[in-house]
Design a protein around this motif. Sequence first.
Motif, PDB file in Angstrom:
ATOM      1  N   SER A 271       0.845  -1.197   0.000  1.00 24.94           N
ATOM      2  CA  SER A 271       0.000   0.000   0.000  1.00 24.94           C
ATOM      3  C   SER A 271       0.881   1.248   0.000  1.00 24.94           C
ATOM      4  O   SER A 271       2.090   1.181   0.282  1.00 24.94           O
ATOM      5  N   CYS A 272       0.237   2.366  -0.266  1.00 26.12           N
ATOM      6  CA  CYS A 272       0.963   3.639  -0.280  1.00 26.12           C
ATOM      7  C   CYS A 272       1.550   3.933   1.110  1.00 26.12           C
ATOM      8  O   CYS A 272       2.686   4.386   1.223  1.00 26.12           O
ATOM      9  N   GLU A 273       0.751   3.645   2.148  1.00 29.51           N
ATOM     10  CA  GLU A 273       1.201   3.909   3.514  1.00 29.51           C
ATOM     11  C   GLU A 273       2.428   3.076   3.854  1.00 29.51           C
ATOM     12  O   GLU A 273       3.376   3.571   4.457  1.00 29.51           O
ATOM     13  N   GLU A 274       2.383   1.796   3.459  1.00 31.61           N
ATOM     14  CA  GLU A 274       3.521   0.912   3.730  1.00 31.61           C
ATOM     15  C   GLU A 274       4.754   1.386   2.963  1.00 31.61           C
ATOM     16  O   GLU A 274       5.873   1.370   3.477  1.00 31.61           O
ATOM     17  N   ALA A 275       4.521   1.857   1.731  1.00 32.99           N
ATOM     18  CA  ALA A 275       5.631   2.355   0.918  1.00 32.99           C
ATOM     19  C   ALA A 275       6.282   3.574   1.569  1.00 32.99           C
ATOM     20  O   ALA A 275       7.508   3.700   1.602  1.00 32.99           O
ATOM     21  N   LYS A 276       5.442   4.448   2.127  1.00 30.26           N
ATOM     22  CA  LYS A 276       5.980   5.654   2.789  1.00 30.26           C
ATOM     23  C   LYS A 276       6.798   5.266   4.010  1.00 30.26           C
ATOM     24  O   LYS A 276       7.852   5.849   4.292  1.00 30.26           O
ATOM     25  N   LEU A 277       6.309   4.273   4.762  1.00 28.37           N
ATOM     26  CA  LEU A 277       7.029   3.814   5.947  1.00 28.37           C
ATOM     27  C   LEU A 277       8.400   3.252   5.556  1.00 28.37           C
ATOM     28  O   LEU A 277       9.422   3.571   6.187  1.00 28.37           O
ATOM     29  N   ILE A 278       8.417   2.444   4.489  1.00 28.61           N
ATOM     30  CA  ILE A 278       9.693   1.881   4.029  1.00 28.61           C
ATOM     31  C   ILE A 278      10.621   2.999   3.559  1.00 28.61           C
ATOM     32  O   ILE A 278      11.817   2.997   3.837  1.00 28.61           O
ATOM     33  N   CYS A 279      10.030   3.982   2.889  1.00 27.93           N
ATOM     34  CA  CYS A 279      10.809   5.122   2.408  1.00 27.93           C
ATOM     35  C   CYS A 279      11.460   5.858   3.594  1.00 27.93           C
ATOM     36  O   CYS A 279      12.629   6.225   3.540  1.00 27.93           O
TER      37      CYS A 279
END
Lengths: 185, 87
Positions: free
Chosen positions: B9-17
Amino acid sequence: MPKHKIDPNNWVKLYSDYLFNYTITRVSDREVAQDLISETFLAGLKSMKNFKGEASERTWLVSILKRKIIDHYRKINSNKGKAEVRMNYINDTDSEGDWLEERVADSNVKTAEDTLVNSELGGAIYDCLAKLPEKQADVFKMKTILGYGTETICNELNITASNLWVIIHRARTALAECMEENWFK
Amino acid sequence: MKKSFLFISCEEAKLICDKSQYDEATTWEIVKLRIRLFYCGITKTYSRKNVKLSETIETSKVQCLKAEERDKLQSTLDKELTKQQQN
């Protein structure tokens, strides 16, 4: 009526990091920087009655700090200071012959312009950090500026790792926006 | 909804970022982030701004006080404030 009020009880909380960053770019020594800030606060306390409230409290403290930094350089460049430096070389017999190398200009020494830009950029970062909720700013500083590990911060602040990443995410989003608005534009 | 193996998800991607800014993202997480970056404009914008922020902080060489250093400053100031109030 004065535009700004003075409250020394909040000086450390509100301005110590800003002043520290301002000082460290000019003296490059953590302990000296802390001493100068401490002296600034004490001088500020003594001259509180001279605060007219025309400038902000921070601007007023920076003007005191500037004088403290000049005094510091004046002191270390005095004859006594120079004599102390010479004494260090004379006593250092083991590394005789190295002294010329030590006196050669360091190619990594920052130019005055670099220092100024870094100091201004640091100031802009602190202006944005000041707009964040206290906990967000603290976690961000510990993680990003002081470089503490996730576990250390979690133990120190009694938060979970996922909580920490949520805080970091909010802080980074707000900071990026603020810097875009106030620095990059 | 079943969690996808490769697509996040976008949220998970932001967290990884965020994690990757501190070198705390795993290789597998970075692979998943890169896949998302291919097709998600929001993640791409977030990632660009995030990297820019990291670079700015790195360039500024900004520094701050450690908690114990701040406490020391506070206690010196408190002592002086008490003295001043007594006089």
